[in-house]
Enzyme design. Structure first.
Site, PDB file in Angstrom:
ATOM      1  N   ARG A  51     -11.189   3.918  -5.746  1.00  0.00           N
ATOM      2  CA  ARG A  51     -12.237   3.001  -6.228  1.00  0.00           C
ATOM      3  C   ARG A  51     -13.604   3.377  -5.647  1.00  0.00           C
ATOM      4  NH1 ARG A  51      -8.190   1.891  -8.633  1.00  0.00           N
ATOM      5  NH2 ARG A  51      -7.526  -0.183  -9.335  1.00  0.00           N
ATOM      6  N   SER A 103      -9.357  -6.846 -10.018  1.00  0.00           N
ATOM      7  CA  SER A 103      -9.156  -6.983  -8.571  1.00  0.00           C
ATOM      8  C   SER A 103     -10.492  -7.252  -7.894  1.00  0.00           C
ATOM      9  CB  SER A 103      -8.568  -5.700  -7.990  1.00  0.00           C
ATOM     10  OG  SER A 103      -7.375  -5.381  -8.644  1.00  0.00           O
ATOM     11  N   GLU A 135     -14.094  -5.165  -4.033  1.00  0.00           N
ATOM     12  CA  GLU A 135     -14.100  -4.052  -4.977  1.00  0.00           C
ATOM     13  C   GLU A 135     -15.245  -4.233  -5.963  1.00  0.00           C
ATOM     14  OE1 GLU A 135     -12.415  -2.551  -8.719  1.00  0.00           O
ATOM     15  OE2 GLU A 135     -10.567  -2.990  -7.641  1.00  0.00           O
TER      16      GLU A 135
HETATM   17  N1  EPU Z   1       1.525  -8.921  -4.911  1.00  0.00           N
HETATM   18  C1  EPU Z   1       1.881 -10.142  -4.375  1.00  0.00           C
HETATM   19  N2  EPU Z   1       1.199 -11.244  -4.798  1.00  0.00           N
HETATM   20  C2  EPU Z   1       0.193 -11.188  -5.704  1.00  0.00           C
HETATM   21  C3  EPU Z   1      -0.186  -9.939  -6.222  1.00  0.00           C
HETATM   22  C4  EPU Z   1       0.506  -8.807  -5.812  1.00  0.00           C
HETATM   23  O1  EPU Z   1       2.788 -10.253  -3.560  1.00  0.00           O
HETATM   24  O2  EPU Z   1      -0.351 -12.241  -6.042  1.00  0.00           O
HETATM   25  C5  EPU Z   1       2.305  -7.732  -4.527  1.00  0.00           C
HETATM   26  C6  EPU Z   1       3.172  -7.273  -5.710  1.00  0.00           C
HETATM   27  O3  EPU Z   1       4.399  -7.916  -5.722  1.00  0.00           O
HETATM   28  C7  EPU Z   1       3.329  -5.800  -5.431  1.00  0.00           C
HETATM   29  C8  EPU Z   1       2.014  -5.431  -4.753  1.00  0.00           C
HETATM   30  O4  EPU Z   1       1.452  -6.645  -4.290  1.00  0.00           O
HETATM   31  O5  EPU Z   1       4.377  -5.566  -4.517  1.00  0.00           O
HETATM   32  C9  EPU Z   1       1.064  -4.691  -5.682  1.00  0.00           C
HETATM   33  O6  EPU Z   1       0.749  -5.519  -6.779  1.00  0.00           O
HETATM   34  P1  EPU Z   1       0.286  -4.896  -8.213  1.00  0.00           P
HETATM   35  O7  EPU Z   1       1.278  -3.900  -8.658  1.00  0.00           O
HETATM   36  O8  EPU Z   1      -0.019  -6.038  -9.113  1.00  0.00           O
HETATM   37  O9  EPU Z   1      -1.005  -4.067  -7.896  1.00  0.00           O
HETATM   38  P2  EPU Z   1      -2.265  -4.334  -6.951  1.00  0.00           P
HETATM   39  O10 EPU Z   1      -2.180  -3.426  -5.781  1.00  0.00           O
HETATM   40  O11 EPU Z   1      -2.443  -5.778  -6.695  1.00  0.00           O
HETATM   41  C10 EPU Z   1      -3.682  -2.419  -8.031  1.00  0.00           C
HETATM   42  C11 EPU Z   1      -5.058  -2.246  -8.604  1.00  0.00           C
HETATM   43  C12 EPU Z   1      -5.126  -2.793 -10.024  1.00  0.00           C
HETATM   44  C13 EPU Z   1      -4.135  -2.036 -10.874  1.00  0.00           C
HETATM   45  C14 EPU Z   1      -2.717  -2.201 -10.261  1.00  0.00           C
HETATM   46  C15 EPU Z   1      -1.692  -1.342 -10.952  1.00  0.00           C
HETATM   47  C16 EPU Z   1      -6.568  -2.284  -6.695  1.00  0.00           C
HETATM   48  C17 EPU Z   1      -7.587  -3.052  -5.927  1.00  0.00           C
HETATM   49  N3  EPU Z   1      -6.036  -2.906  -7.750  1.00  0.00           N
HETATM   50  O12 EPU Z   1      -3.450  -3.821  -7.917  1.00  0.00           O
HETATM   51  O13 EPU Z   1      -6.418  -2.525 -10.537  1.00  0.00           O
HETATM   52  O14 EPU Z   1      -4.114  -2.517 -12.207  1.00  0.00           O
HETATM   53  O15 EPU Z   1      -2.746  -1.767  -8.862  1.00  0.00           O
HETATM   54  O16 EPU Z   1      -1.933   0.001 -10.686  1.00  0.00           O
HETATM   55  O17 EPU Z   1      -6.271  -1.148  -6.337  1.00  0.00           O
HETATM   56  C18 EPU Z   1      -8.615  -3.424 -10.778  1.00  0.00           C
HETATM   57  O18 EPU Z   1      -8.998  -2.511 -10.051  1.00  0.00           O
HETATM   58  O19 EPU Z   1      -9.405  -4.274 -11.244  1.00  0.00           O
HETATM   59  C19 EPU Z   1      -7.191  -3.535 -11.076  1.00  0.00           C
HETATM   60  C20 EPU Z   1      -6.687  -4.548 -11.802  1.00  0.00           C
END
Ligand code: EPU
Length: 337
Positions: free
Chosen positions: A162, A237, A333
């Site tokens: 990012r 995010s 972010e």
């Molecule tokens: N999780 C929780 N609770 C929540 C949300 C997530 O426990 O409320 C846990 C999930 O269970 C999982 C882990 O956190 O084990 C990761 O969650 P998720 O796969 O939803 O991805 P993320 O790390 O929260 C990142 C990106 C997203 C992207 C997704 C998929 C960042 C800041 N965000 O989210 O990007 O879509 O991975 O690759 O890196 C964005 O940048 O706007 C965005 C949506």
């Protein structure tokens, strides 16, 4: 070119924050952009793209320049690859859909990301194991004060998680006018390792997925977790996933054995901010019209009329709770304006 005065920007930012631009202009060609910059060479301008990665907290007392330059052009093609140039004002998801329709592979995991093509390199958009930097050849810019054209090759952009040169030393100096990608026409390299994509494909009984199948799986996953900005204001995010030392992580893990994580290298671990925020009790909570999304705690939302300051205050409350509970500093972010 027509300047509008005292224009609400509510429709121009995906958070749906109602701030006023003193002056506003929508730019549809590079030629117009050049004359505008020449006329305003000594005055401050604010460059607005899709407004999908910003939180507006105040009225903008300057000229807001909305980059709406459209157009997609194939500039080189072989049996295997296509080099394709996209102007900054194209909507990112429309461009991805165009690629899927034409069987150009490489961007399918980045389906349904809001925003315009021109802002995609700034934060090196990424999702489901793929980032913009994996297919971008170069991007072209106009330097705001010299009005000279610049070409930034992929390696010039200093892409990171990012992050790019446009968030660091080149911040506020350039307007990205076009982005050029190299995409596959056959033997597509699919990235389906991300658990949820695999599951979505298995559910549909798909064993040899096409890029369209992957795109559809990504769309389904995003729709199930992330609020549609057309209905509930948000900027995806709100925070980055923090990277902490392995030592620090081990301490947290002793207390919370179920914590999800990704090992970055021997000494560093990335932890999901969404998980930290959920553990701190914020998920689904709402203060007036500002809230934390009920399905993904990393996404802050504007239910209707929240001000930018209300969302910002909520984000600060979250940051201080996470610092207190886990001794982790959450970085935003989105750009706070
Ligand atoms: N999780 C929780 N609770 C929540 C949300 C997530 O426990 O409320 C846990 C999930 O269970 C999982 C882990 O956190 O084990 C990761 O969650 P998720 O796969 O939803 O991805 P993320 O790390 O929260 C990142 C990106 C997203 C992207 C997704 C998929 C960042 C800041 N965000 O989210 O990007 O879509 O991975 O690759 O890196 C964005 O940048 O706007 C965005 C949506």
């Amino acid at each position: 070119m027509r300047i509008e005065y005292n224009k609400s920007l509510k429709k121009y930012n995906t958070f749906g924050i109602d701030v006023i631009a003193a002056k506003f202009i929508s730019i549809k060609s590079e030629l117009d952009l050049n004359s505008l910059l020449a006329e305003n060479s000594t005055k401050p301008i604010f460059v607005l793209s899709g407004g999908s990665n910003m939180l507006l907290t105040k009225n903008l007392d300057c000229l807001v320049v909305h980059i709406a330059i459209k157009g997609i052009e194939i500039i080189e093609e072989s049996d295997d690859f296509v080099i394709i140039s996209v102007n900054a004002g194209e909507k990112w998801h429309d461009f991805v859909q165009y690629c899927i329709k034409n069987n150009f592979g490489g961007l399918e995991n980045l389906s349904l990301i809001p925003g315009y093509v021109g802002s995609a390199p700034i934060q090196n958009i990424g999702a489901y194991g793929v980032e913009l930097k994996d297919t971008m050849v170069q991007c072209e810019t106009v330097h705001i004060s010299t009005r000279k054209k610049h070409v930034f090759l992929n390696e010039d952009c200093k892409f990171g998680y990012r992050n790019s040169i446009f968030k660091q030393e080149a911040k506020g100096k350039h307007i990205i006018t076009k982005v050029i990608f190299k995409l596959t026409k056959k033997n597509h390299i699919l990235n389906t390792n991300y658990g949820a994509i695999e599951n979505a494909l298995v559910d549909k009984g798909i064993i040899q997925p096409t890029i369209k199948d992957v795109s559809e799986a990504v769309i389904k996953i995003r729709q199930s977790k992330l609020p549609d900005p057309e209905r509930i204001g948000n900027s995806g995010s709100f925070f980055k996933n923090p990277v902490i030392s392995t030592r620090h992580f081990t301490k947290i893990q002793e207390k919370y054995p179920a914590i999800p994580y990704y090992q970055v290298d021997h000494d560093h671990v990335k932890v999901p901010a969404g998980w930290l925020i959920e553990q701190s009790g914020f998920k689904g909570k709402r203060w007036g019209d500002a809230g934390v999304h009920e399905k993904q705690a990393l996404v802050l939302v504007n239910y209707n009329n929240a001000s930018g300051t209300e969302i910002l205050d909520l984000s600060k409350k979250i940051q201080s709770e996470i610092k207190e509970k886990f001794d982790i500093i959450l970085e935003t972010e989105v750009n706070i304006i």
